[in-house]
Design a protein around this motif. Structure first.
Motif, PDB file in Angstrom:
ATOM      1  N   ASN A   9       3.264  -6.667  -4.241  1.00 47.87           N
ATOM      2  CA  ASN A   9       2.890  -7.919  -4.898  1.00 47.87           C
ATOM      3  C   ASN A   9       2.256  -9.131  -3.950  1.00 47.87           C
ATOM      4  O   ASN A   9       3.207  -9.738  -3.221  1.00 47.87           O
ATOM      5  N   GLU A  10       1.099  -9.184  -3.946  1.00 50.23           N
ATOM      6  CA  GLU A  10       0.305  -9.986  -3.066  1.00 50.23           C
ATOM      7  C   GLU A  10      -0.422 -11.104  -3.757  1.00 50.23           C
ATOM      8  O   GLU A  10      -1.522 -10.969  -4.146  1.00 50.23           O
ATOM      9  N   GLY A  11       0.298 -12.258  -4.065  1.00 52.71           N
ATOM     10  CA  GLY A  11      -0.181 -13.177  -4.995  1.00 52.71           C
ATOM     11  C   GLY A  11      -0.891 -12.767  -6.431  1.00 52.71           C
ATOM     12  O   GLY A  11      -0.009 -12.142  -7.161  1.00 52.71           O
ATOM     13  N   ALA A  12      -2.069 -12.912  -6.667  1.00 53.77           N
ATOM     14  CA  ALA A  12      -2.558 -12.290  -8.089  1.00 53.77           C
ATOM     15  C   ALA A  12      -2.955 -11.036  -7.918  1.00 53.77           C
ATOM     16  O   ALA A  12      -3.452 -10.606  -8.902  1.00 53.77           O
ATOM     17  N   PHE A  13      -2.588 -10.229  -6.830  1.00 56.90           N
ATOM     18  CA  PHE A  13      -3.088  -8.740  -6.864  1.00 56.90           C
ATOM     19  C   PHE A  13      -1.552  -7.976  -6.591  1.00 56.90           C
ATOM     20  O   PHE A  13      -0.860  -8.417  -5.872  1.00 56.90           O
ATOM     21  N   THR A  14      -1.536  -7.148  -7.659  1.00 57.19           N
ATOM     22  CA  THR A  14      -0.145  -6.307  -7.638  1.00 57.19           C
ATOM     23  C   THR A  14      -0.275  -4.902  -7.877  1.00 57.19           C
ATOM     24  O   THR A  14      -1.616  -4.791  -8.609  1.00 57.19           O
ATOM     25  N   ARG A  27      -1.479   1.799  -9.483  1.00 55.42           N
ATOM     26  CA  ARG A  27      -2.092   1.066 -10.536  1.00 55.42           C
ATOM     27  C   ARG A  27      -2.353  -0.358 -10.010  1.00 55.42           C
ATOM     28  O   ARG A  27      -1.417  -0.901  -9.590  1.00 55.42           O
ATOM     29  N   PHE A  28      -3.659  -0.800 -10.356  1.00 55.99           N
ATOM     30  CA  PHE A  28      -3.879  -2.029  -9.623  1.00 55.99           C
ATOM     31  C   PHE A  28      -4.006  -3.313 -10.798  1.00 55.99           C
ATOM     32  O   PHE A  28      -4.440  -2.794 -11.969  1.00 55.99           O
ATOM     33  N   SER A  29      -3.571  -4.376 -10.489  1.00 53.77           N
ATOM     34  CA  SER A  29      -3.544  -5.413 -11.654  1.00 53.77           C
ATOM     35  C   SER A  29      -3.989  -6.680 -10.659  1.00 53.77           C
ATOM     36  O   SER A  29      -3.813  -6.964  -9.771  1.00 53.77           O
ATOM     37  N   GLY A  30      -4.634  -7.700 -11.452  1.00 55.32           N
ATOM     38  CA  GLY A  30      -4.997  -9.034 -11.080  1.00 55.32           C
ATOM     39  C   GLY A  30      -6.493  -8.887 -10.392  1.00 55.32           C
ATOM     40  O   GLY A  30      -7.291  -8.441 -10.940  1.00 55.32           O
TER      41      GLY A  30
END
Lengths: 131, 165
Positions: A9-14, A27-30
């Motif tokens: 969980n790196e800021g807007a990227f999880t 699975r990438f999100s953000g």
């Protein structure tokens, strides 16, 4: 390195990861931008190392929740795909990139990326249809 | 006044940092959605804005950048200009000049982008892909101008009448 390290969980990227038999899924999100670029690099290097260590046959990167990726993200994908495409048959694994039909940049960027590893990379939509 | 002839325009002067680039991209995305009713086009414009701003962060010598977006009505279609302007060092002006010279000399935009991607995979700093990506993925023309220490980069495209609101 364990599969759990690919969940971050790196800021807007999880990211969320799992391993079923010889398939690794992340699975990438953000969004991938300059703030999260190091995390993306770690994930891709980690996926490659785990695939080799655990003799995985396939790595699936699900991008259907990834809204944006900057050009540095493109660079890290190229680096990974080139490394994976140069593996000998004994350690080689396939890569499946899952793209969203509703996020147009993915079609353009992934088509450009696939040219670096045509023999091992497939691009599909979330319904399994070829993209 | 030039702005009187524009269908829409937007100007923002700020001191960019890493966090602000994405904030501004999201902000201008909403602006683009007001003038273009096509997700593919608005996403391309947002990507171009992001890549130009990331370069501004990288190359600005005093941290300040001017972002301007202009939309000009030409009959049915609309011409869109995305511009960044910032002060930069002589060394960075040289890097930018060389990048544009190489891009302009390339016969095929996509082949040039692929060559940049190949080179990017061996770079330790930055990607060097922004200009190539704007041309190949966003299908926009890009030009630059240098005036003293000031660097201006323009990305342009024409939006078909069918999707321009």
């Amino acid at each position: 390195m364990s599969i759990a390290t690919l969940t971050q969980n790196e800021g807007a990227f999880t990211t969320k990861s799992q391993k079923d038999a010889d398939v690794i899924t992340v699975r990438f999100s953000g969004e991938v931008d300059l703030e999260s670029i190091d995390a993306l690099q770690r994930i891709l290097i980690g996926a490659h190392e785990i695939a080799l260590a655990e003799h995985a046959k396939q790595v699936i990167i699900d991008l259907t929740q990834l809204e944006f990726m900057n050009s540095s993200g493109v660079k890290h994908f190229v680096t990974w795909l080139r490394s994976a495409s140069q593996l000998p048959d004994a350690t080689s694994y396939k890569i499946r990139l899952v793209a969203s039909k509703t996020i147009p940049w993915q079609k353009r960027s992934l088509a450009a990326l696939r040219t670096f590893a045509v023999s091992i990379v497939s691009i599909v939509h979330e319904d399994g249809a070829e993209a | 006044m030039k702005q009187d002839k524009l269908a829409a325009y937007f100007e923002l002067r700020f001191r960019p940092n890493v966090e602000l680039v994405s904030v501004v991209r999201r902000f201008v995305s909403a602006f683009y959605e007001r003038i273009v009713h096509d997700l593919d086009v608005t996403e391309r414009l947002a990507m171009v804005t992001h890549e130009l701003l990331e370069n501004a962060v990288k190359y600005s010598s005093d941290g300040e950048t001017l972002l301007s977006i202009e939309v000009e009505q030409v009959g049915g279609p609309r011409n869109v200009l995305v511009r960044t302007k910032n002060r930069t060092t002589a060394e960075n002006r040289k890097i930018v000049t060389e990048a544009f010279n190489e891009a302009n000399a390339a016969k095929d935009t996509f082949s040039h982008y692929q060559e940049l991607m190949k080179r990017a995979s061996t770079r330790t700093e930055g990607s060097g892909l922004g200009l190539g990506r704007i041309r190949a993925e966003a299908d926009m023309s890009v030009a630059y101008a240098i005036d003293g220490e000031e660097l201006t980069v323009d990305a342009r495209t024409t939006i078909p009448a069918a999707v321009a609101s």
